[in-house]
Design a protein around this motif. Structure first.
Motif, PDB file in Angstrom:
ATOM      1  N   LYS A   2      -8.549  -0.486  -4.242  1.00 20.99           N
ATOM      2  CA  LYS A   2      -9.548  -0.665  -3.198  1.00 20.99           C
ATOM      3  C   LYS A   2     -10.748   0.218  -3.520  1.00 20.99           C
ATOM      4  CE  LYS A   2     -10.385  -0.748   1.687  1.00 20.99           C
ATOM      5  NZ  LYS A   2      -9.861  -0.509   3.017  1.00 20.99           N
ATOM      6  N   LEU A   3     -11.829  -0.429  -3.867  1.00 18.12           N
ATOM      7  CA  LEU A   3     -13.062   0.255  -4.234  1.00 18.12           C
ATOM      8  C   LEU A   3     -13.826   0.627  -2.967  1.00 18.12           C
ATOM      9  CD1 LEU A   3     -14.942   1.030  -6.591  1.00 18.12           C
ATOM     10  CD2 LEU A   3     -15.956  -1.237  -6.365  1.00 18.12           C
ATOM     11  N   ILE A   4     -14.281   1.850  -2.908  1.00 22.65           N
ATOM     12  CA  ILE A   4     -15.032   2.323  -1.752  1.00 22.65           C
ATOM     13  C   ILE A   4     -16.512   2.420  -2.080  1.00 22.65           C
ATOM     14  CG2 ILE A   4     -15.345   4.259  -0.161  1.00 22.65           C
ATOM     15  CD1 ILE A   4     -12.287   4.772  -0.545  1.00 22.65           C
ATOM     16  N   LEU A  15      -6.599   6.458  -3.713  1.00 23.02           N
ATOM     17  CA  LEU A  15      -5.558   6.905  -4.625  1.00 23.02           C
ATOM     18  C   LEU A  15      -4.494   5.826  -4.728  1.00 23.02           C
ATOM     19  CD1 LEU A  15      -5.097  10.507  -3.205  1.00 23.02           C
ATOM     20  CD2 LEU A  15      -6.176   9.908  -5.372  1.00 23.02           C
ATOM     21  N   ASN A  16      -3.813   5.777  -5.875  1.00 24.46           N
ATOM     22  CA  ASN A  16      -2.685   4.868  -6.026  1.00 24.46           C
ATOM     23  C   ASN A  16      -1.658   5.497  -6.955  1.00 24.46           C
ATOM     24  OD1 ASN A  16      -3.128   3.933  -8.835  1.00 24.46           O
ATOM     25  ND2 ASN A  16      -4.978   3.017  -7.979  1.00 24.46           N
ATOM     26  N   ILE A  17      -0.523   4.854  -7.110  1.00 27.72           N
ATOM     27  CA  ILE A  17       0.599   5.391  -7.880  1.00 27.72           C
ATOM     28  C   ILE A  17       0.215   5.695  -9.327  1.00 27.72           C
ATOM     29  CG2 ILE A  17       1.565   3.169  -8.553  1.00 27.72           C
ATOM     30  CD1 ILE A  17       3.622   6.144  -7.351  1.00 27.72           C
ATOM     31  N   ASN A  18      -0.776   4.986  -9.862  1.00 25.21           N
ATOM     32  CA  ASN A  18      -1.218   5.228 -11.242  1.00 25.21           C
ATOM     33  C   ASN A  18      -1.926   6.566 -11.405  1.00 25.21           C
ATOM     34  OD1 ASN A  18      -0.230   2.724 -12.147  1.00 25.21           O
ATOM     35  ND2 ASN A  18      -2.056   1.718 -11.367  1.00 25.21           N
ATOM     36  N   ASP A  19      -2.251   7.218 -10.295  1.00 26.11           N
ATOM     37  CA  ASP A  19      -2.910   8.517 -10.329  1.00 26.11           C
ATOM     38  C   ASP A  19      -1.913   9.678 -10.361  1.00 26.11           C
ATOM     39  OD1 ASP A  19      -5.536   7.416 -10.113  1.00 26.11           O
ATOM     40  OD2 ASP A  19      -5.159   7.095  -7.977  1.00 26.11           O
ATOM     41  N   ALA A  20      -0.625   9.383 -10.399  1.00 23.37           N
ATOM     42  CA  ALA A  20       0.404  10.422 -10.265  1.00 23.37           C
ATOM     43  C   ALA A  20       0.266  11.530 -11.313  1.00 23.37           C
ATOM     44  CB  ALA A  20       1.796   9.811 -10.312  1.00 23.37           C
ATOM     45  N   ASP A  46       7.776  13.864  -7.492  1.00 23.04           N
ATOM     46  CA  ASP A  46       7.236  14.297  -6.190  1.00 23.04           C
ATOM     47  C   ASP A  46       5.812  13.787  -5.996  1.00 23.04           C
ATOM     48  OD1 ASP A  46       9.549  15.614  -5.512  1.00 23.04           O
ATOM     49  OD2 ASP A  46       8.722  17.630  -5.736  1.00 23.04           O
ATOM     50  N   ALA A  47       5.023  13.829  -7.046  1.00 18.58           N
ATOM     51  CA  ALA A  47       3.643  13.325  -6.965  1.00 18.58           C
ATOM     52  C   ALA A  47       3.647  11.823  -6.710  1.00 18.58           C
ATOM     53  CB  ALA A  47       2.889  13.641  -8.255  1.00 18.58           C
ATOM     54  N   LYS A  48       4.520  11.088  -7.386  1.00 16.05           N
ATOM     55  CA  LYS A  48       4.615   9.640  -7.179  1.00 16.05           C
ATOM     56  C   LYS A  48       5.052   9.325  -5.752  1.00 16.05           C
ATOM     57  CE  LYS A  48       5.590   8.334 -11.932  1.00 16.05           C
ATOM     58  NZ  LYS A  48       6.582   7.818 -12.882  1.00 16.05           N
ATOM     59  N   GLU A  49       6.035  10.052  -5.249  1.00 11.25           N
ATOM     60  CA  GLU A  49       6.513   9.830  -3.878  1.00 11.25           C
ATOM     61  C   GLU A  49       5.403  10.096  -2.874  1.00 11.25           C
ATOM     62  OE1 GLU A  49       9.253   8.579  -2.062  1.00 11.25           O
ATOM     63  OE2 GLU A  49       9.559   7.894  -4.107  1.00 11.25           O
ATOM     64  N   PHE A  50       4.659  11.173  -3.094  1.00 10.47           N
ATOM     65  CA  PHE A  50       3.550  11.499  -2.206  1.00 10.47           C
ATOM     66  C   PHE A  50       2.551  10.345  -2.168  1.00 10.47           C
ATOM     67  CE2 PHE A  50      -0.728  13.000  -1.442  1.00 10.47           C
ATOM     68  CZ  PHE A  50      -0.576  13.733  -0.271  1.00 10.47           C
ATOM     69  N   LEU A  51       2.188   9.845  -3.342  1.00  8.31           N
ATOM     70  CA  LEU A  51       1.198   8.768  -3.410  1.00  8.31           C
ATOM     71  C   LEU A  51       1.737   7.468  -2.820  1.00  8.31           C
ATOM     72  CD1 LEU A  51      -0.307   9.559  -6.906  1.00  8.31           C
ATOM     73  CD2 LEU A  51      -1.456   9.788  -4.695  1.00  8.31           C
TER      74      LEU A  51
END
Length: 62
Positions: A2-4, A15-20, A46-51
């Motif tokens: 989603k582009l802002i 942010l998305n899961i690819n940013d983990a 943990d980073a993936k779960e957070f995202l």
């Protein structure tokens, strides 16, 4: 994704899961953590779960 906002030099998106990986490394920096109020992630999972569970977009909008 989603582009802002996008300009020639900036891409602002949700942010998305690819940013983990980047998110995990960013949160290892104590200078970052002292301003977020969070603790550093223990590992990449943990980073993936957070995202995956990041609800601020749904709760507060863009």
């Amino acid at each position: 994704m989603k582009l802002i906002l996008e300009t020639d030099r900036l891409l602002l998106r949700e942010l998305n899961i690819n940013d983990a990986d980047s998110f995990y490394k960013l949160n290892l920096n104590p200078n970052v953590i002292k301003f977020t109020g969070d603790s550093a992630f223990k590992n990449m999972e943990d980073a993936k779960e957070f995202l995956k569970n990041y609800g601020d977009y749904a709760e507060n909008g863009q």
